[in-house]
Design a protein around this motif. Sequence first.
Motif, PDB file in Angstrom:
ATOM      1  N   THR A 545     -19.930  -3.143   3.446  1.00 18.61           N
ATOM      2  CA  THR A 545     -18.739  -2.903   4.270  1.00 18.61           C
ATOM      3  C   THR A 545     -18.554  -1.408   4.454  1.00 18.61           C
ATOM      4  O   THR A 545     -19.135  -0.607   3.731  1.00 18.61           O
ATOM      5  CB  THR A 545     -17.479  -3.490   3.612  1.00 18.61           C
ATOM      6  OG1 THR A 545     -17.411  -2.979   2.297  1.00 18.61           O
ATOM      7  CG2 THR A 545     -17.527  -4.994   3.558  1.00 18.61           C
ATOM      8  N   GLU A 546     -17.738  -1.071   5.411  1.00 17.26           N
ATOM      9  CA  GLU A 546     -17.522   0.353   5.694  1.00 17.26           C
ATOM     10  C   GLU A 546     -16.983   1.101   4.478  1.00 17.26           C
ATOM     11  O   GLU A 546     -17.220   2.288   4.321  1.00 17.26           O
ATOM     12  CB  GLU A 546     -16.526   0.494   6.838  1.00 17.26           C
ATOM     13  CG  GLU A 546     -17.119   0.141   8.168  1.00 17.26           C
ATOM     14  CD  GLU A 546     -16.037   0.128   9.217  1.00 17.26           C
ATOM     15  OE1 GLU A 546     -15.895   1.132   9.905  1.00 17.26           O
ATOM     16  OE2 GLU A 546     -15.308  -0.874   9.289  1.00 17.26           O
ATOM     17  N   SER A 547     -16.249   0.380   3.604  1.00 11.01           N
ATOM     18  CA  SER A 547     -15.653   1.059   2.450  1.00 11.01           C
ATOM     19  C   SER A 547     -16.720   1.710   1.572  1.00 11.01           C
ATOM     20  O   SER A 547     -16.493   2.741   0.966  1.00 11.01           O
ATOM     21  CB  SER A 547     -14.805   0.090   1.632  1.00 11.01           C
ATOM     22  OG  SER A 547     -15.612  -0.950   1.183  1.00 11.01           O
ATOM     23  N   VAL A 548     -17.923   1.087   1.558  1.00  9.96           N
ATOM     24  CA  VAL A 548     -19.006   1.683   0.760  1.00  9.96           C
ATOM     25  C   VAL A 548     -19.395   3.028   1.354  1.00  9.96           C
ATOM     26  O   VAL A 548     -19.612   4.007   0.643  1.00  9.96           O
ATOM     27  CB  VAL A 548     -20.234   0.750   0.718  1.00  9.96           C
ATOM     28  CG1 VAL A 548     -21.385   1.432   0.000  1.00  9.96           C
ATOM     29  CG2 VAL A 548     -19.894  -0.556   0.058  1.00  9.96           C
ATOM     30  N   LEU A 549     -19.447   3.059   2.679  1.00  8.73           N
ATOM     31  CA  LEU A 549     -19.831   4.309   3.343  1.00  8.73           C
ATOM     32  C   LEU A 549     -18.798   5.399   3.082  1.00  8.73           C
ATOM     33  O   LEU A 549     -19.120   6.572   2.972  1.00  8.73           O
ATOM     34  CB  LEU A 549     -19.960   4.092   4.851  1.00  8.73           C
ATOM     35  CG  LEU A 549     -20.900   2.980   5.285  1.00  8.73           C
ATOM     36  CD1 LEU A 549     -20.913   2.876   6.801  1.00  8.73           C
ATOM     37  CD2 LEU A 549     -22.306   3.254   4.781  1.00  8.73           C
ATOM     38  N   MET A 550     -17.566   4.942   2.989  1.00  9.12           N
ATOM     39  CA  MET A 550     -16.492   5.914   2.802  1.00  9.12           C
ATOM     40  C   MET A 550     -16.384   6.372   1.344  1.00  9.12           C
ATOM     41  O   MET A 550     -15.749   7.367   1.067  1.00  9.12           O
ATOM     42  CB  MET A 550     -15.142   5.299   3.203  1.00  9.12           C
ATOM     43  CG  MET A 550     -15.088   4.798   4.616  1.00  9.12           C
ATOM     44  SD  MET A 550     -15.292   6.135   5.790  1.00  9.12           S
ATOM     45  CE  MET A 550     -13.765   7.017   5.533  1.00  9.12           C
ATOM     46  N   THR A 551     -16.973   5.592   0.455  1.00  8.71           N
ATOM     47  CA  THR A 551     -16.846   5.962  -0.958  1.00  8.71           C
ATOM     48  C   THR A 551     -17.543   7.282  -1.209  1.00  8.71           C
ATOM     49  O   THR A 551     -18.715   7.437  -0.907  1.00  8.71           O
ATOM     50  CB  THR A 551     -17.494   4.887  -1.866  1.00  8.71           C
ATOM     51  OG1 THR A 551     -17.045   3.637  -1.421  1.00  8.71           O
ATOM     52  CG2 THR A 551     -17.091   5.099  -3.311  1.00  8.71           C
ATOM     53  N   ASP A 552     -16.766   8.191  -1.773  1.00  5.97           N
ATOM     54  CA  ASP A 552     -17.294   9.532  -1.924  1.00  5.97           C
ATOM     55  C   ASP A 552     -17.937   9.747  -3.291  1.00  5.97           C
ATOM     56  O   ASP A 552     -18.273  10.851  -3.652  1.00  5.97           O
ATOM     57  CB  ASP A 552     -16.133  10.521  -1.744  1.00  5.97           C
ATOM     58  CG  ASP A 552     -16.641  11.810  -1.146  1.00  5.97           C
ATOM     59  OD1 ASP A 552     -17.810  11.823  -0.732  1.00  5.97           O
ATOM     60  OD2 ASP A 552     -15.885  12.788  -1.136  1.00  5.97           O
ATOM     61  N   THR A 553     -18.071   8.638  -4.017  1.00  2.20           N
ATOM     62  CA  THR A 553     -18.578   8.841  -5.374  1.00  2.20           C
ATOM     63  C   THR A 553     -20.074   9.118  -5.339  1.00  2.20           C
ATOM     64  O   THR A 553     -20.786   8.669  -4.448  1.00  2.20           O
ATOM     65  CB  THR A 553     -18.341   7.604  -6.254  1.00  2.20           C
ATOM     66  OG1 THR A 553     -19.035   6.532  -5.668  1.00  2.20           O
ATOM     67  CG2 THR A 553     -16.886   7.278  -6.391  1.00  2.20           C
TER      68      THR A 553
END
Length: 678
Positions: A545-553
């Motif tokens: 999901t896009e949230s993975v792309l947004m994860t800055d970790t």
Amino acid sequence: MEPCGYGAFMSVFRGLQLSIQQAVMLAVATAVIGPLLLLWPLDQAITRQTQEPLLEQSRRASLLLTAATLVEPLWSIDETATARVAREALEEPAVLGLRLIENRPDAKPLLFMREGAELQGSIVLHTELLREGERLGRLEMHFDPAQIDRLLTERLQSSLLMAAAQTLFGLTVLTWVLYRRLAKPIGKLMQQASGLATRGQQGRVSWGRRDELGELGTHLNAVHDQIDTLFEQLQTQKTEIEQVALYDALTGLPNRTLFAELARSAVASARRDGSQLALLFVDLDRFKAVNDAFGHPGGDHLLRELATRLQASLREADVVCRHSGDEFLVLLHGVRGREVVAATADRLLQALEAPVDIDGREAVITASIGIAIFPDDAADHETLVRHADTAMYVAKRLGRDRHSFFREEFDELLKATQALEHELEVALAQDQFELHYQPQVGAADGITAGCEALIRWRHPERGLVPPGSFISAAEQCGLIADIGAWTLRTACRQIAAWKAAGVPFGSVAVNVSALEFRSRRLLDTLASAMAEHGVQAHELELEITESVLMTDTDSAQRILSRLRELHMPLAVDDFGTGYSSLAYLKNLRPSKLKIDRSFVRHIEDDPDDRVIVQAIVSLAHSLGIRVVAEGVETEGQRAFLRDIGCELIQGYLVSRPQPAADAARFMCGAREPEDAVA
Ligand code: C2E
Ligand code: MG
Ligand code: MG
């Protein structure tokens, strides 16, 4: 048994409870008087033996002297002189009387007696009175028989006097010596010892003397010093132990033990004066990601910083403690209304959200806060914490970074969730999950390009449960990693089976939760599952999901770049529902982009959705990314998508997700485009 002899004496002696001083005095007195009493009869006997002959001699001498003195008066018949001589003889204390018997024919015997004397029983000595051979008469002298007794009595008196004087002197000297050398230092020692025992001022005493007691006192001083040092060490250790026992080592905040104490007394006093308390359960959101990204020292630094911020944002009377890991408890005293508590909770959230500098890099973290109020929600500290925890859990469920007040129904909700989590564990252990496959076909030609693996839970009572009912619970309780691993292995096994059976499956897309991007385990599982079943990278596709792309970790970014290195095809799922960030798309360059069902559903009658879908398709194409439209249910939707150039469609129009065997039949039978779409 009756005590006798020495034993009886000792028991009487012990019964006296004498002090050392008294015992020594008694011993001295006994030592002086005892021998005196023992020797006295002996002394009397010896004296009697030695004095008796002397007295005898003295009596005889007295007799002879008196006889010699009487010769002249008798011869001259001078009665006055005779009487005078007799009186002189009587002056001697031992003489009781004398009798004179003259030889003259008419002379009567003369008797001279001491006044009041009794001649009966007296010692009688006699002699002839002679002058130049002529017998003048006879002299009888009566001596006192008690003379020896008197002598002995006098001697006894003087001996006793001497003994008394000696005892007195001895006792005085002894008392003085005893007092100086024994009693006084013993008193000092006792004082010193009691000072030691009570830890008083007198524990240390200066000793000038060098005798045994002085040495003992010096030893006691050494003991005192050692005890002092020990006490100091104990005090320090006690403080350290208290610190460890009551405070959190990392943040220096009170720990849960101390907090429980404070909270209990706060509850008691709030109950007394009818005031309100609020207990806030603060849990950091995704703290594990910080640990992953910055390492444990970084995580520790963040916790310390946040602890300081929490304290700084509260009044002095309020208490904050580290409950465990990334959980904090806050106790607000004397609260007036929920609005005030809500405002405080929001203030805390804001304070926590400000970026934290960790070694020159910024970490941003949010928190979820559950709130329980005394006395409305709970009557004691333990229940307050439990209810605040439940409310926090709900805040997490509602999307994190928020506060939530406890409500009665939360308890039921929590219980249901916990039961579900337990059931999921059982499901994993008992292999109750299965994968269904939904084909993705060409929008224009209907040719199968691949399929998506969708998990199902074959519940023993509830039947087939869709993922929407349990994936989020699995994510919450951490089981998602195990479920994800199971999905990957099962999909790889299926690929191998289809390959072996010659099923034209294209590639199998597997959904990977954003949470799985937090640890390296995903890469390890992927590698081992692919290796085990001989799966090639192009045969598999990971839907993220896009949230993975947004994860800055760091870990998510590392995993993504590693997947790119392995040429693992990636598809961005549910595109359009999240951030729709073009920058990330550009960097990631996924092979596919899946337009979310919510846009597809209304494309036939909503011009806005049509514009959006069209924009997504042209954007993806301009970046060289293929597009899959999800949830295609009607022919109209398919026609529109086909017309705007969307390559692939997935939806009930083509096929519902089906068990592997059915999906394989579909894929084998749908080689002809017309059949597939019909
Ligand atoms: P998703 O990845 O977006 O999957 C597509 C969902 O849309 C599936 O729901 C599918 O059954 C449904 N769908 C497909 N075509 C149609 C249609 O024409 N009409 C309608 N109304 N629905 C359609 P499903 O199987 O219930 O899965 C729901 C979500 O659960 C998935 O959304 C995915 O995010 C997640 N999921 C499924 N399997 C897994 C898995 O193995 N791991 C993870 N992490 N998530 C999974
Ligand atoms: Mg999907
Ligand atoms: Mg989707």
